[in-house]
Design an enzyme around this catalytic site. Structure first.
Site, short mmCIF file in Angstrom:
data_model
loop_
_atom_site.label_atom_id
_atom_site.label_comp_id
_atom_site.label_asym_id
_atom_site.label_seq_id
_atom_site.Cartn_x
_atom_site.Cartn_y
_atom_site.Cartn_z
CE LYS A 32 7.06 -42.13 17.44
NZ LYS A 32 6.15 -42.71 18.44
CB THR A 33 0.96 -42.44 17.04
OG1 THR A 33 2.08 -41.91 17.75
CG2 THR A 33 -0.05 -42.97 18.04
CG ASP A 224 5.95 -45.85 19.98
OD1 ASP A 224 6.60 -45.54 18.95
OD2 ASP A 224 5.19 -45.06 20.57
CD GLU A 225 9.25 -42.69 20.60
OE1 GLU A 225 10.29 -42.68 19.91
OE2 GLU A 225 8.46 -41.74 20.63
CD GLN A 255 12.19 -37.92 16.88
OE1 GLN A 255 11.55 -37.47 17.82
NE2 GLN A 255 11.61 -38.35 15.77
NE ARG A 613 9.96 -32.82 19.32
CZ ARG A 613 9.55 -33.91 18.71
NH1 ARG A 613 8.39 -34.43 19.00
NH2 ARG A 613 10.26 -34.47 17.77
#
Length: 774
Positions: A32-33, A224-225, A255, A613
């Protein structure tokens, strides 16, 4: 090759989308980044002015990384013009420009959590309230939740339900504390973190011309997020995007784990209601983890009912199964984790930075720390005491804050008598009362002592005058000097460096070194600001950067340590090897988060975040017994372990797992045994004459079943021949050490050993499991 060619088909869609609202549902590890970065770069290449783009993140580190990548594509000069950063840093900048309309100076101070709590504690004391009922941390949390929900002081007093709830909690005067706190912050020219959002909302709502100015400026907004935004952030973004609707949000409902901070998962779930013409893109390919990890995470998160539709997949290798390990106690759990990390390091020559240990609560780190220390494995705890929260650093920063904003009462109270200059707490109390009486700041009262009779003796008045003169001299220097030169001058002139130098203790030296490191940081900041558009490297900019820094913003690439952190802090990070410890009911999921389905689903999302993670290998560990609140309690494996499809896990249970039958009856119902009434039976010794003499093989089997106390080999260890005074040894529990002395003979032989932890222990050699290593 064009940067567009680096994208897969799913990523290319949102990058090339130019006009109109869009939502990118990005699964864990799906890139996504890269999508956000390339979308911004592509907009600029398509002719969108960089000044018209606003990008909001949750850490400064993420913003810096994105800006660096964008600069590599479009050039550094254009990348400098982007408004990109965390919600708090971007809106702090906005308030510096237009906060004067709300009555705040452009150089307002930003209070951190400690500053807020100190002020609230002072207000509680001044109001004569019981500090055991009005606990300042609880009050601060309550006020923070009000602000994040846009409940102002006026809204609070217009809400009978809130007033009644606080009265039921035996805190009927909480509203008064809230009002006093807001008034005192305003008088001090200060805002706390929550104010940066609350006051931005106020500014945009009360002044339509300001809103229109920023709507015109930010024609393209990226968030973002998005699943982690709270109600206050949601309203700001919605207001800014209301004119052009060119809003792009990226997030993953699976998330969303920050409801305790006010994050509202409905923001992402209801995005299409807000923007009916929104285009939805899904990033479902995971580039991070193995198939086993991705599939295991999917098998858990699918149990949640309230979620957006997506299927995360990966083309990576199958990978190892997830290891589930049971330990008798939390100490044994720590030893297992440390031992496993040690084995991986030795066998595969891996650096420490490839390992992370994640836990639900900070208190779980102790047993892990103990075990890692005994294995000489360096580690770093994230979320511990930040560098900028250390006392000596806060002292220097308080002086620097006073230079910028002399109305900052928390900064003034902190340093007015440090180093000691004969200004006691009684004097400070008189100054505070006078300041409240006249509606002025303490510093303004100190400037006018010749016109106010505070019944302070002439010696104290002279000391207060000297303090005012010193701060004003710093303010004059600030007009010409850069932040580094000023900070260095302040550290010397105030006597702070001399104070710690006089200390002479290791702690005092460490504090001096920390101040030196702070000055290095100021120097680096001043140099770095030369690369930033519209930046001057001023003291104001440095203090804002420090106030808004997050724990995860620290650059730790060269710091080769095992990472220890709560799962909440691990979000956005990745490690080849991840250990998730404490997988037990009432611990994870937390006992305080199982009252409703929504709470339990957030705990499950938290586990999903933890599991995803891991890149290569994930470990889940739990114990049979764990110390909690000083008591050893029975533990039960977490339901989340059971929710993983069994084809993706491998259970490791120690052979000697210490199982014993637990009676369902209470021991004390039987009473004491009267031993005088017992029939004494003389124990028989030897082998009856009629019985055949057992052969050696039979004796061996008998010894395994029932050890013979006369045979020391059945219960004890043989003492290594090379165990002598001065030898280096390794103990399974205490780690490495050096033999100081050996005494006694036979079964009573003991060794006195100093271990690397500093502890000296005497061990009975027939029982000690020692390995001579040098």
């Amino acid at each position: 090759m064009s940067y567009i060619d680096e994208l897969n088909d799913a990523q290319r869609g949102p990058v090339l989308h130019k006009e109109g609202p869009l939502m990118v549902i990005a699964g864990a590890g799906s890139g996504k980044t890269r999508v956000l970065t390339y979308r911004i770069a592509h907009l600029m290449e398509q002719g969108v002015d960089s000044f018209n783009i606003l990008a909001l993140t949750f850490t400064n580190k993420a913003a810096r990384e994105m800006k660096h990548r964008i600069a590599a594509i479009v050039g550094n000069s254009e990348a400098k013009n982007l408004w990109m950063g965390t919600f708090h840093s971007v809106f702090a900048k906005l308030l510096r420009y237009d906060g004067d309309k709300l009555g705040f100076p452009s150089n307002f101070t930003i209070y951190d959590t400690q500053d807020s709590q100190r002020l609230i504690a002072s207000i509680i004391k001044e109001m004569g309230l019981d500090k055991d009922i009005y606990k300042y941390k609880q009050v601060q949390n309550r006020i923070s939740s009000f602000k994040n929900s846009l409940i102002t002081v006026k809204a609070y007093f217009n809400n009978p339900e809130l007033i009644e709830a606080d009265a039921m909690a035996k805190r009927p005067r909480l509203g008064e504390i809230y009002k006093n706190y807001v008034d005192r912050c305003f008088k001090a020219g200060a805002m706390d973190f929550d104010d940066l959002l609350l006051r931005t909302n106020e500014l945009l709502n009360r002044f339509p011309e300001v809103l229109m100015k920023y709507q015109d400026r930010f024609k393209y907004i990226l968030v973002d997020e998005y699943q982690d935004t709270n109600h206050s952030q949601y309203l700001i973004v919605k207001a800014l995007a209301d004119r052009y609707h060119n809003i792009c949000v990226v997030g993953d409902d699976a998330q969303s784990i920050y409801s305790f901070r006010g994050a509202n998962i409905s923001n992402i779930l209801n995005f299409q209601r807000d923007y009916s013409d929104a285009k939805v893109y899904r990033l479902e390919q995971n580039y991070r983890s193995t198939k086993n990890i991705v599939n295991a995470a999917n098998s858990v998160i699918e149990k949640n009912k309230n979620q957006l539709e997506k299927v995360v997949w990966t083309s990576n290798d199958e990978g190892n199964k997830i290891i589930v390990h049971r330990s008798p106690t939390d100490a044994e759990e720590g030893r297992y984790v440390a031992g496993s990390i040690f084995e991986h390091k030795m066998q595969q020559q891996l650096p420490n930075g490839e390992f992370a240990v994640l836990y639900r609560t900070n208190s779980q780190s102790r047993a892990i720390e103990d075990a890692l220390r005994k294995r000489d494995i360096p580690y770093r705890i994230y979320g511990g005491l930040s560098f900028y929260q250390r006392k000596e650093i806060k002292d220097v920063l308080a002086y620097l804050r006073l230079i910028i904003n002399p109305k900052d009462e928390e900064a003034l109270k902190r340093v007015i008598n440090f180093p000691a200059r004969g200004i006691g707490s009684t004097t400070v109390d008189k100054l505070t009362v006078a300041a409240n009486h006249y509606g002025r700041s303490i510093f303004e009262v100190m400037e006018n002592l010749d016109r106010i009779n505070l019944k302070i003796n002439s010696g104290t008045q002279r000391k207060l005058g000297d303090f005012v003169t010193m701060i004003k001299s710093f303010q004059i220097m600030n007009e010409a000097a850069d932040a580094f030169a000023l900070a260095e001058h302040v550290a010397k002139k105030t006597g702070l460096l001399l104070e710690f130098k006089k200390d002479g203790t290791p702690e005092g030296i460490a504090r001096m070194e920390n101040i030196e490191e702070l000055l290095n940081g100021v120097k680096d900041f001043v140099e770095g600001q030369k690369e930033v558009a519209d930046a001057t490297g001023s003291l104001t900019e440095f203090l804002e950067d420090v106030a808004l820094a997050t724990d995860m913003d620290k650059d730790t690439e060269d710091d080769d340590r095992v990472a220890l952190m709560t799962i909440h802090l691990a979000k956005g990070l990745e490690f080849p090897y991840v250990y998730i410890v404490g997988m037990e009911e009432d611990l994870f999921p937390s006992a305080m988060s199982m009252n409703t389905r929504s709470e339990l689903e957030e705990e499950r999302r938290l586990f999903y975040v933890a599991l995803t993670r891991a890149e290569k290998q994930a470990y889940l560990t739990y114990t049979q017994n764990r110390y909690r609140w000083g008591k050893l309690i029975d533990a039960e494996p977490s339901r989340f372990i059971e929710e993983i499809d069994e084809q993706y896990i491998e259970s490791l249970v120690p052979v000697n797992d210490g199982y014993r039958y637990k009676s369902m009856l209470k021991d004390n119902i039987w009473g004491d045994v009267d031993k005088s009434k017992l029939r004494q039976v003389k124990p028989k010794t030897g082998i009856p004459p009629s019985a055949p003499k057992p052969n050696e093989n039979q004796l061996r089997r008998l010894r395994k079943l029932k050890p013979n106390l006369s045979e020391s080999s059945a219960n004890t260890n043989s003492v290594p021949d090379n165990l002598v005074q001065g030898a280096l040894v390794n103990h399974t529990r205490f780690g490495r050490g050096k033999v100081l002395n050996i005494e006694g003979v036979g079964n009573d032989k003991k060794a006195e050993i100093r271990f690397d932890s500093g502890n000296i222990k005497k061990l009975l050699l027939r029982f000690a499991k020692l390995e001579v290593i040098g």
